[in-house]
Design a protein around this motif. Structure first.
Motif, mmCIF file in Angstrom:
data_model
loop_
_atom_site.group_PDB
_atom_site.id
_atom_site.type_symbol
_atom_site.label_atom_id
_atom_site.label_comp_id
_atom_site.label_asym_id
_atom_site.label_seq_id
_atom_site.Cartn_x
_atom_site.Cartn_y
_atom_site.Cartn_z
ATOM 1 N N LEU A 322 0.831 -1.210 0.000
ATOM 2 C CA LEU A 322 0.000 0.000 0.000
ATOM 3 C C LEU A 322 0.863 1.256 0.000
ATOM 4 O O LEU A 322 0.553 2.241 -0.679
ATOM 5 N N ASP A 323 1.933 1.192 0.735
ATOM 6 C CA ASP A 323 2.803 2.349 0.804
ATOM 7 C C ASP A 323 3.447 2.614 -0.556
ATOM 8 O O ASP A 323 3.541 3.763 -1.002
ATOM 9 N N ALA A 324 3.846 1.539 -1.221
ATOM 10 C CA ALA A 324 4.436 1.688 -2.553
ATOM 11 C C ALA A 324 3.412 2.279 -3.520
ATOM 12 O O ALA A 324 3.733 3.130 -4.349
ATOM 13 N N VAL A 325 2.180 1.827 -3.386
ATOM 14 C CA VAL A 325 1.118 2.329 -4.257
ATOM 15 C C VAL A 325 0.900 3.828 -4.028
ATOM 16 O O VAL A 325 0.741 4.603 -4.973
ATOM 17 N N ARG A 326 0.926 4.215 -2.768
ATOM 18 C CA ARG A 326 0.743 5.633 -2.457
ATOM 19 C C ARG A 326 1.856 6.471 -3.094
ATOM 20 O O ARG A 326 1.609 7.498 -3.733
ATOM 21 N N GLN A 327 3.080 6.005 -2.940
ATOM 22 C CA GLN A 327 4.211 6.726 -3.549
ATOM 23 C C GLN A 327 4.063 6.794 -5.067
ATOM 24 O O GLN A 327 4.299 7.829 -5.677
ATOM 25 N N GLY A 328 3.687 5.661 -5.647
ATOM 26 C CA GLY A 328 3.562 5.603 -7.112
ATOM 27 C C GLY A 328 2.485 6.546 -7.606
ATOM 28 O O GLY A 328 2.642 7.246 -8.608
ATOM 29 N N LEU A 329 1.368 6.587 -6.873
ATOM 30 C CA LEU A 329 0.279 7.462 -7.287
ATOM 31 C C LEU A 329 0.707 8.922 -7.228
ATOM 32 O O LEU A 329 0.366 9.721 -8.114
ATOM 33 N N GLU A 330 1.462 9.294 -6.198
ATOM 34 C CA GLU A 330 1.971 10.668 -6.110
ATOM 35 C C GLU A 330 2.780 11.013 -7.358
ATOM 36 O O GLU A 330 2.750 12.133 -7.843
ATOM 37 N N GLN A 331 3.514 10.027 -7.867
ATOM 38 C CA GLN A 331 4.357 10.288 -9.039
ATOM 39 C C GLN A 331 3.530 10.482 -10.305
ATOM 40 O O GLN A 331 3.874 11.286 -11.161
ATOM 41 N N ILE A 332 2.458 9.714 -10.451
ATOM 42 C CA ILE A 332 1.797 9.716 -11.765
ATOM 43 C C ILE A 332 0.466 10.459 -11.802
ATOM 44 O O ILE A 332 -0.009 10.782 -12.878
ATOM 45 N N TYR A 333 -0.134 10.722 -10.647
ATOM 46 C CA TYR A 333 -1.462 11.346 -10.683
ATOM 47 C C TYR A 333 -1.387 12.785 -11.191
ATOM 48 O O TYR A 333 -0.511 13.546 -10.790
ATOM 49 N N ARG A 334 -2.274 13.142 -12.106
ATOM 50 C CA ARG A 334 -2.425 14.527 -12.542
ATOM 51 C C ARG A 334 -3.916 14.843 -12.534
ATOM 52 O O ARG A 334 -4.713 14.018 -12.994
#
Ligand SMILES: [Mg+2]
Length: 437
Positions: A322-334
């Motif tokens: 879940l933590d990895a997903v949160r980090q990943g979403l921060e990178q790609i979400y616009r």
């Protein structure tokens, strides 16, 4: 037709794009904390150095310059993967990433000849624009495309692109040579059971009676046999191969651009993937996530990001994923896009029983109540009010990656530098530092 584009020795190939002196050399990429080898060049494979070899055992070879070992640079690999996806999407809008370096492309209304020509062109373009060597398999079904890709890799006369029509003599000949264990979705144990029943090759499986297969094995295997005959009936999720990658993805009931909702969908997929991971007693080293807008809605802005997040240590803990997903979403979400699909993929899997924790690996903890409490507090007080550990990139306890190459494509201060004279680069660097506030 369905195409499967698969990069050769992807991690090593990404490194070679920016370090061409590694071309033709035995190169290995190591896991987090430089623990063991997780990717090998063809030259290293030829030296019989198996996957998972601990790095310390290779220290002698490395010091003698016989092999090169690099720390993993997931940021570079993830970005190169996104570039590969973008290049493919420009040529054919309907694509589906299957792993970090494998993408399906769906070609509708094209003749075999046109598909072959497109495959040849894509392979050239990917080499020219990204510097990545790939092989491409083309066939009427996912299962055959997988086999076509394998043939393109192993048999040089295909020149990297193999098209299987599905019902002709050359497909039959290839299926005859292919052990059933190499068919998509047929694991080692299933292959053993099939062998007892006299099914040894992919051709044997194709010729099996569908009803018998369904009765004695599974619906999925019956469909696999149909796919070998050229009838497309499998979706990507149905045949996730155990112990290689675990993927959970789904289209949204309603498209949404609200970040919390997108995050929520990803969280659900992450939890499901982690459950599957524990079911097969594996640990994941990295997590990939992707988002998709609806490409059929030409009136809406389009965005198809994906990213890869390395886990600090191989893990099957839902919280870690879940933590990895949160980090990943921060990178790609616009903001400003309406997403219609999200997915989470767990990659670089290792056997939980065989994996030995290195001294630097913190043991995974299991505190389900702690996690529930933390989630509740974060929900009330705002994200990151409480988090596990610090997130300072420069902290000394961060991942050991002494041999990591630069993140050439995602960091301004790590751009590739080119100069005609050794002094010119140093001068340019000094000038740039001076001009920075
Ligand atoms: Mg590959």
């Amino acid at each position: 037709m369905i195409g499967l584009v698969d990069a050769n020795n992807f991690y090593v190939s990404c490194e070679r794009v920016f370090q061409p002196h590694l071309e033709g050399k035995a190169v290995g990429v190591m896991s987090n904390n430089d623990g063991c080898v997780i990717a090998r060049s063809a030259e290293m494979k030829a030296m019989d150095i198996p996957m998972g070899t601990p790095a310390f055992k290779l220290e002698g070879l490395r010091q003698r310059g016989e092999i090169h070992l690099l720390s993993s640079n997931y940021e570079l690999y993830g970005d190169m993967s996104a570039r590969l996806a973008q290049l493919l999407r420009d040529a054919c809008p309907d694509i589906a990433p299957y792993s970090i370096d494998e993408m399906f492309v769906y070609l509708e209304g094209m003749s075999e000849h046109q598909c072959q020509a497109l495959g040849d062109r894509l392979r050239r373009d990917i080499q020219r624009c990204l510097g990545l060597p790939v092989c491409i398999g083309l066939a009427p079904t996912h299962t055959l495309a997988k086999l076509a890709n394998h043939a393109a890799k192993k048999q040089p006369h295909y020149q990297g692109v193999c098209l299987l029509a599905g019902n002709d003599a050359s497909t039959t000949a290839l299926l005859k040579q292919t052990p059933v264990s190499e068919v998509w979705g047929v694991g080692r144990r299933l292959a053993e059971r099939l062998a007892i029943n006299g099914i040894h090759s992919a051709l044997d499986l194709r010729e099996c009676d569908k009803k018998q297969l369904r009765k004695r094995f599974s619906v999925v295997l019956a469909r696999t046999a149909l796919e070998l005959r050229g009838t497309s009936c499998l979706t990507m999720n149905a045949v996730d191969q155990p112990r290689q990658r675990i993927m959970t993805s789904r289209s949204f009931g309603q498209p949404t651009g609200v970040k919390t909702q997108v995050h929520e969908a990803l969280r659900r997929h992450a939890q499901r993937s982690a459950t599957k991971l524990r079911e097969q007693h594996s640990l994941a080293r990295s997590v990939m996530l992707f988002l998709k807008t609806n490409r059929h809605r030409r009136d809406q802005p389009q965005y198809f990001p994906h990213t890869l997040v390395a886990l600090p240590t191989p893990s099957d803990d839902t919280r870690v994923v879940l933590d990895a997903v949160r980090q990943g979403l921060e990178q790609i979400y616009r903001p400003g896009y309406r997403f219609m699909k999200a997915g989470v993929m767990l990659l670089d899997l290792v056997d939980a029983q065989q994996h030995q924790l290195s001294l630097l690996d913190a043991p995974a903890r299991h505190h389900p109540r702690l996690m529930a409490t933390v989630d509740a507090i974060n929900q009330r007080m705002g994200q990151d009010t409480i988090r596990f550990g610090m997130t300072d990139d420069e902290a000394p306890w961060q991942l050991r990656c002494a041999h990591r190459s630069k993140r050439y494509t995602t960091r301004w201060d790590e751009l590739l530098e080119v100069g005609t004279h050794p002094g010119a680069i140093a001068d340019a660097r000094a000038r740039r530092q001076q001009s920075q506030p």
